[in-house]
Design a protein around this motif. Sequence first.
Motif, short mmCIF file in Angstrom:
data_model
loop_
_atom_site.label_atom_id
_atom_site.label_comp_id
_atom_site.label_asym_id
_atom_site.label_seq_id
_atom_site.Cartn_x
_atom_site.Cartn_y
_atom_site.Cartn_z
N THR A 226 36.13 35.17 50.34
CA THR A 226 36.64 35.07 49.43
C THR A 226 35.66 35.90 48.38
OG1 THR A 226 36.75 32.95 48.65
CG2 THR A 226 38.57 33.78 49.95
N ARG A 227 36.65 36.70 47.57
CA ARG A 227 36.69 37.01 46.37
C ARG A 227 36.56 35.57 45.15
NH1 ARG A 227 39.36 41.37 42.59
NH2 ARG A 227 41.07 40.80 42.58
N PRO A 228 35.31 35.45 45.07
CA PRO A 228 35.55 34.18 43.60
C PRO A 228 36.12 34.07 42.21
CG PRO A 228 33.44 35.68 43.03
CD PRO A 228 34.02 36.18 44.39
N SER A 229 36.38 33.12 42.42
CA SER A 229 37.11 32.88 41.16
C SER A 229 36.53 32.76 39.53
CB SER A 229 38.11 31.19 40.85
OG SER A 229 36.95 30.14 41.10
N GLY A 230 37.18 33.29 39.04
CA GLY A 230 36.40 33.24 37.37
C GLY A 230 36.83 33.89 36.20
N PRO A 232 37.35 37.40 34.25
CA PRO A 232 37.77 39.41 34.51
C PRO A 232 36.83 40.15 35.31
CG PRO A 232 37.08 39.05 31.94
CD PRO A 232 37.29 37.36 32.51
N GLU A 233 35.29 39.67 35.28
CA GLU A 233 34.59 39.84 36.03
C GLU A 233 34.47 40.27 37.46
OE1 GLU A 233 33.28 36.05 35.51
OE2 GLU A 233 34.07 37.54 34.50
N VAL A 234 35.29 38.63 37.86
CA VAL A 234 35.87 39.02 39.29
C VAL A 234 36.12 39.93 39.76
CG1 VAL A 234 35.12 36.72 38.93
CG2 VAL A 234 37.77 36.98 39.07
N LYS A 235 37.41 40.33 39.27
CA LYS A 235 38.66 41.73 39.58
C LYS A 235 37.81 43.30 39.68
CE LYS A 235 42.27 39.11 38.62
NZ LYS A 235 43.58 39.08 37.37
N SER A 236 36.35 42.54 39.90
CA SER A 236 35.55 44.57 39.90
C SER A 236 35.36 44.63 40.72
CB SER A 236 34.87 44.50 38.13
OG SER A 236 33.38 43.55 38.64
N GLN A 237 35.39 43.16 41.41
CA GLN A 237 34.69 43.31 42.91
C GLN A 237 36.10 43.49 43.77
OE1 GLN A 237 31.40 42.05 44.23
NE2 GLN A 237 30.65 42.34 41.55
N LEU A 238 36.05 44.16 44.64
CA LEU A 238 36.87 44.03 45.53
C LEU A 238 37.19 43.53 46.77
CD1 LEU A 238 35.63 47.31 44.43
CD2 LEU A 238 37.37 48.33 46.49
N ASN A 239 38.47 43.18 47.23
CA ASN A 239 38.75 42.40 48.00
C ASN A 239 39.86 42.54 49.16
OD1 ASN A 239 40.90 42.08 46.26
ND2 ASN A 239 40.67 39.44 46.48
N ILE A 240 40.50 42.25 49.57
CA ILE A 240 41.06 42.69 50.55
C ILE A 240 42.51 43.38 50.47
CG2 ILE A 240 42.52 40.23 51.02
CD1 ILE A 240 42.54 41.41 54.38
N ASP A 241 42.80 42.31 48.94
CA ASP A 241 43.91 42.85 48.31
C ASP A 241 44.20 44.44 48.16
OD1 ASP A 241 45.33 40.10 48.39
OD2 ASP A 241 43.72 40.09 46.62
N VAL A 242 42.86 44.61 47.11
CA VAL A 242 42.15 46.09 46.89
C VAL A 242 42.61 46.91 48.18
CG1 VAL A 242 40.65 47.55 45.74
CG2 VAL A 242 40.72 45.03 44.80
N ALA A 243 41.87 46.49 49.34
CA ALA A 243 42.37 47.49 50.62
C ALA A 243 43.40 47.32 50.57
CB ALA A 243 41.40 47.11 51.52
N TYR A 244 44.78 46.73 50.97
CA TYR A 244 45.83 46.51 50.48
C TYR A 244 46.95 47.57 49.71
CZ TYR A 244 46.00 44.04 54.88
OH TYR A 244 46.44 43.34 56.47
N GLY A 245 46.88 47.67 48.92
CA GLY A 245 46.45 48.59 48.07
C GLY A 245 46.52 49.29 48.03
N LEU A 246 45.20 50.14 47.73
CA LEU A 246 45.33 51.99 48.54
C LEU A 246 45.92 52.01 49.86
CD1 LEU A 246 41.14 51.59 47.89
CD2 LEU A 246 43.20 52.45 46.48
N LYS A 247 45.79 51.04 50.63
CA LYS A 247 46.32 51.36 52.71
C LYS A 247 48.16 52.14 51.49
CE LYS A 247 47.04 50.82 56.67
NZ LYS A 247 46.89 49.84 57.48
N PHE A 283 46.72 45.30 27.62
CA PHE A 283 46.77 46.36 29.22
C PHE A 283 45.19 46.52 28.45
CE2 PHE A 283 51.06 46.56 29.48
CZ PHE A 283 51.74 46.42 31.01
N ASN A 284 44.52 45.34 27.98
CA ASN A 284 43.17 45.52 27.55
C ASN A 284 41.62 44.67 28.57
OD1 ASN A 284 42.56 42.83 26.34
ND2 ASN A 284 43.70 44.64 24.36
N SER A 285 42.05 43.79 29.48
CA SER A 285 41.49 42.58 30.81
C SER A 285 41.64 42.81 32.36
CB SER A 285 41.48 41.54 29.37
OG SER A 285 41.25 40.36 30.10
N ASN A 286 41.25 42.66 32.77
CA ASN A 286 41.46 41.64 34.13
C ASN A 286 42.36 40.40 34.11
OD1 ASN A 286 40.57 44.65 34.79
ND2 ASN A 286 38.87 43.68 35.02
N ASP A 287 42.18 39.89 32.88
CA ASP A 287 42.64 38.91 33.00
C ASP A 287 44.14 38.43 33.01
OD1 ASP A 287 40.70 37.53 33.49
OD2 ASP A 287 40.75 36.53 30.50
#
Length: 554
Positions: A226-230, A232-247, A283-287
């Motif tokens: 799974t994508r690590p917790s942490g 705003p930097e962790v959301k630069s890593q792609l995960n299954i949710d990003v894949a579903y969003g692109l789908k 809208f300036n942070s992945n947090d």
Amino acid sequence: MLNKLKYILIVVILISITSCKEDFLERTPTDAISASDALANETNMQLVLNGVHRGLYSQSQTIFPGGDSQRAGNHYWVPLGDNLSGGLIHSAPANNLGWRTEMQWNSHTQPTSLTNELLWYHRYNIILHANLLINGILEGNLTETPTLNSILGQAYTYRAYAYLSLVQHYSRGYLIGSPSTDPGVPLLFSSESPFTSEPRSTVEEIYNQIGQDLDAAISAFEKGSTRPSGGPEVKSQLNIDVAYGLKARWALSKGDWQTAADAAVAARQNYPLMNESEWKAGFNSNDLSEVIWGSNVIQTETTFFRSYFYLASNTFNGSQIRNNPKIADRRLVDAIPDTDYRKDVFIIDAPNTNFSASNNEGGLDPDTGLPKDPNYASDLDAYNARRAEINAEYGITNSFNQHPYMHFKLKNKNPGSIDPDDVIYMRASEMYLIEAEARAMMNDIVGAQNALKPLGEERDSAYDVTVYNTQESLMDHIKFQRGVELWGEGFGYTDKIRWDEGIDHAADGGSGASAVLYQGAYQVEKPSLNDDWIFKIPQAEINANPNITPSDQN
């Protein structure tokens, strides 16, 4: 670690400006990772991914050699979607980085333009990185682990993302064309030199490959870590949710409504909708709670005057903004109910302080000393007081011009500065809207209403989704909701192509844009009747690729 990220270069993709050109550099930078070393272990593969993550927002030449400092990846490509489609409106003629030229449709319509070359170049570099990882993992002998599957999932997702971007810009829209015969873009799987140039595949072939890659990504992620917790930097890593969003995006753009709805629901599960304070935070942070994916811009690697907020945020301390505050379409803003807190970020009564304003209503009349803005024509004190009030609320000074209907949706964390901020690519709100549109297109009225209800009720205290009880009224409302919720986040261009809608700044009382400033882009025929919506194939690609000739030009 930062030094490794700064110089993460793969020798096999050190190409010049185009993806298919067979003119490669013969040397490897001293701190680059060779192709074999890059695939030697999971740690090195993650370094490759980190380079791609940073390549999304870096100035082009710093990560993907052969680029140009005038573009900083998605800092430019994200707001370009709203700049081209007339949503992010210019109030004055400033033209840093060619931003006005883009708005006037005098860039993407030219095969030699920097924008056409660099978008093509940027996306194919992502594909070549992805190919390197995919081929290396599938053909190599590394032991399968959750980490390796996560890397593979990210590589497949990146390739799908890049191809979706390419086919949506350089080809006719899927729903308004003939995808089985319309020319798409070259489909490349190679990751080793020498590369073989390829002709343009059809739009259908590209879409099929995107679907296959997304399914492969989801399968890999299901077996991955799974994508690590942490932070705003962790959301630069792609995960299954990003894949579903692109789908979900992919399926929506091709009219596969059920797949779009299902994927959108899957993508948003772990990302609660933002509340009012979060929505107004800039809208300036992945947090932010509902951010699914975004670039975390490294503080020491800022792009300064090449950033998203330099082009689009009225709090960034750059001449593009100070001299040309960006405004929203007043027809959209006026339609937002007063009970909807999103209306608050559009300042309808901001005084027009800009002597260079294109509507000729800015600054003070030299004869009377009174404001030229008709809202303050006889009251200089009110004009100055309102300007000071806005300055104080949003952290700017009188060096920033103001204009009616200017926005403060996008705001720097440190307003009035040039500090870097994150670039958000995907939010849960978009997924609610995708599901709603897909269900409306299936004429599932109740399903579409249920998809809209959580978002509408969060944003508008008087929201009543039941009044939208026909397919037509639902689609009109969904378009409105996308316009408000996703304003400034770059979706205008692909939305208009999907809906086959043109641009008309003059209709229904006018958008607030200047016909003199906007020129030919003031009114643009819908995409099915105007091929200028399709980006030109870069002339450099035609010159380099023997399988793409001048007759292939859009």
